[in-house]
Motif scaffolding. Structure first.
Motif, PDB file in Angstrom:
ATOM      1  N   LEU A   3      30.709  31.861  34.649  1.00 45.08           N
ATOM      2  CA  LEU A   3      31.058  32.926  33.701  1.00 45.08           C
ATOM      3  C   LEU A   3      32.363  32.556  33.003  1.00 45.08           C
ATOM      4  O   LEU A   3      33.116  31.705  33.478  1.00 45.08           O
ATOM      5  N   ASP A   4      32.647  33.237  31.888  1.00 45.77           N
ATOM      6  CA  ASP A   4      33.942  33.034  31.207  1.00 45.77           C
ATOM      7  C   ASP A   4      35.079  33.470  32.123  1.00 45.77           C
ATOM      8  O   ASP A   4      34.898  34.356  32.969  1.00 45.77           O
ATOM      9  N   SER A   5      36.254  32.900  31.912  1.00 50.94           N
ATOM     10  CA  SER A   5      37.423  33.347  32.684  1.00 50.94           C
ATOM     11  C   SER A   5      37.769  34.775  32.287  1.00 50.94           C
ATOM     12  O   SER A   5      37.703  35.127  31.100  1.00 50.94           O
ATOM     13  N   PRO A   6      38.135  35.626  33.248  1.00 55.55           N
ATOM     14  CA  PRO A   6      38.492  37.007  32.903  1.00 55.55           C
ATOM     15  C   PRO A   6      39.843  37.079  32.201  1.00 55.55           C
ATOM     16  O   PRO A   6      40.616  36.116  32.196  1.00 55.55           O
ATOM     17  N   GLU A  65      30.230  38.452  42.316  1.00 57.00           N
ATOM     18  CA  GLU A  65      31.085  37.622  41.480  1.00 57.00           C
ATOM     19  C   GLU A  65      32.132  36.963  42.369  1.00 57.00           C
ATOM     20  O   GLU A  65      32.667  37.594  43.282  1.00 57.00           O
ATOM     21  N   THR A  66      32.403  35.693  42.098  1.00 55.72           N
ATOM     22  CA  THR A  66      33.457  34.977  42.821  1.00 55.72           C
ATOM     23  C   THR A  66      34.462  34.492  41.795  1.00 55.72           C
ATOM     24  O   THR A  66      34.084  33.910  40.769  1.00 55.72           O
ATOM     25  N   ILE A  67      35.727  34.754  42.058  1.00 56.06           N
ATOM     26  CA  ILE A  67      36.768  34.229  41.171  1.00 56.06           C
ATOM     27  C   ILE A  67      37.636  33.293  41.985  1.00 56.06           C
ATOM     28  O   ILE A  67      37.985  33.577  43.130  1.00 56.06           O
ATOM     29  N   PHE A  68      37.940  32.133  41.412  1.00 58.30           N
ATOM     30  CA  PHE A  68      38.693  31.097  42.124  1.00 58.30           C
ATOM     31  C   PHE A  68      40.141  31.082  41.662  1.00 58.30           C
ATOM     32  O   PHE A  68      40.491  31.643  40.620  1.00 58.30           O
ATOM     33  N   GLU A  69      40.945  30.415  42.447  1.00 61.41           N
ATOM     34  CA  GLU A  69      42.393  30.378  42.213  1.00 61.41           C
ATOM     35  C   GLU A  69      42.744  29.870  40.814  1.00 61.41           C
ATOM     36  O   GLU A  69      43.703  30.314  40.196  1.00 61.41           O
ATOM     37  N   ASN A  70      41.928  28.947  40.289  1.00 61.86           N
ATOM     38  CA  ASN A  70      42.242  28.377  38.961  1.00 61.86           C
ATOM     39  C   ASN A  70      41.720  29.237  37.807  1.00 61.86           C
ATOM     40  O   ASN A  70      41.777  28.837  36.647  1.00 61.86           O
ATOM     41  N   GLY A  71      41.182  30.435  38.125  1.00 62.55           N
ATOM     42  CA  GLY A  71      40.730  31.356  37.070  1.00 62.55           C
ATOM     43  C   GLY A  71      39.269  31.209  36.699  1.00 62.55           C
ATOM     44  O   GLY A  71      38.761  31.989  35.904  1.00 62.55           O
ATOM     45  N   THR A  72      38.577  30.198  37.256  1.00 63.53           N
ATOM     46  CA  THR A  72      37.149  30.079  36.962  1.00 63.53           C
ATOM     47  C   THR A  72      36.381  31.158  37.736  1.00 63.53           C
ATOM     48  O   THR A  72      36.844  31.640  38.763  1.00 63.53           O
TER      49      THR A  72
END
Length: 345
Positions: free
Chosen positions: A18-21, A58-65
């Protein structure tokens, strides 16, 4: 006793990027117009395809992805809503009558189980350790249903420590008995899709939970998950939780109280609590089957003091999200990366 239940299976089907939030939402610990127990009584039982949608995550990672993982649900038992009726009328506010919270000052308690499982989340909430690398908290501490909150971009978790560095000398500005925190970065965050407004129409408290994966494992005792029993199956219908209430800065605050009402997914209770304790793990102490040992397990996440829509009027409650067999399966899947260790809850 803890009753073992067969757990449905959550199986990963597909994962999309997905796009970065934007990370522009404001942290809001009190929510308005949420669907509470009375509102839930009128809702239809979710179908299997509804569940697959609500439990995708949804999973969000430390680098914003950011990714979206679609899941399949196997072996789920679809239950009609159960609620307890005929209970006493509810009172108002977060502190109900005499404030019954206990601040934990003694270092021996603070750094020992079960109190040492409580953690502070950098967006202003609390959480609880559920594995050597995972923390359970409330979803709205990180996401308002539309976007991630500002502070969640560089999310950190504070684990209590009471030793000061140096030769045992007290550092300037630390007071005895007040915990200081060892802050750890969060590697990734999982939030169920049921929390997002586009899926549920409005904020669905049933899905107000999230799991944070820490960058480095801690070496502390954590608390296991359990399936939430009904009020009748709880000794005195009493629950316990500890968190970092805003009005008692820097202190760990413990409380216990009884539950007043329940649906399949929520508890209403009058535990005295202030913002800051949101996201705390609510636990019970029950006997292990066929053993003399007692065991504490997490059976709900404290969603906080919320404004619930009842017959068109706003009423305030302290609300907790129950760990159902489906939620147990999902959280266990997030912790282990598969469902092999998640068959019995």
């Amino acid at each position: 006793t803890w009753h073992l239940k067969k757990i449905p299976q959550i199986v990963r089907e597909r994962t999309f990027s997905l796009d970065s939030p934007k990370f522009e939402a404001k942290t809001k610990l009190e929510l308005n117009s949420v669907c509470g127990i009375e509102c839930q009584r009128k809702l239809p039982v979710p179908s299997l395809s509804d569940l697959k949608d609500l439990l995708s995550y949804e999973t969000i990672f430390e680098n914003g992805t950011r990714t979206l993982t679609e899941v399949n649900v196997l072996g789920a038992v679809l239950e009609a809503g159960n609620t307890t009726t005929g209970r006493s009328l509810r009172k108002k506010r977060q502190i109900y009558g005499t404030d019954s919270r206990f601040s934990i000052y003694d270092k021996r308690f603070m750094t020992n189980f079960p109190f040492n499982t409580a953690v502070k989340v950098s967006t202003g909430c609390s959480g609880i350790l559920i594995s050597p690398k995972h923390v359970l908290t409330a979803a709205h501490c990180l996401h308002n249903g539309k976007d991630y909150v500002k502070g969640s971009k560089r999310l950190r978790v504070g684990l209590m420590k009471t030793k000061s560095r140096g030769n045992g000398r007290k550092r300037k500005g630390t007071s005895d008995g007040m915990p200081s925190f060892q802050w750890t970065r969060v590697k990734s965050t999982h939030i169920p899709k049921g929390w997002f407004k586009g899926v549920s129409g409005d904020i669905a408290l049933d899905y107000d939970y999230a799991v944070l994966e820490l960058k480095r494992p801690h070496k502390r005792k954590y608390m296991e998950l359990g399936i939430s029993p009904t009020i009748k199956m709880m000794p005195g219908s009493m629950i316990h939780f500890s968190g970092f209430d805003n009005d008692r800065s820097g202190q760990l605050v413990y409380r216990f109280c009884s539950i007043s009402d329940e649906s399949n997914d929520l508890f209403y209770q009058y535990c005295d609590a202030e913002p800051g304790s949101t996201g705390s793990g609510i636990y019970l102490r029950l006997k292990e089957p066929n053993k003399k040992k007692w065991k504490r397990k997490i059976i709900a996440v404290y969603s906080g003091h919320q404004w619930v829509d009842i017959n068109g009027e706003q009423q305030d409650y302290n609300v907790a999200v129950r760990i159902t067999p489906l939620k147990y399966a999902q959280i266990c899947f997030w912790i282990n990366g598969n469902d092999e260790n998640c068959t019995q809850g």
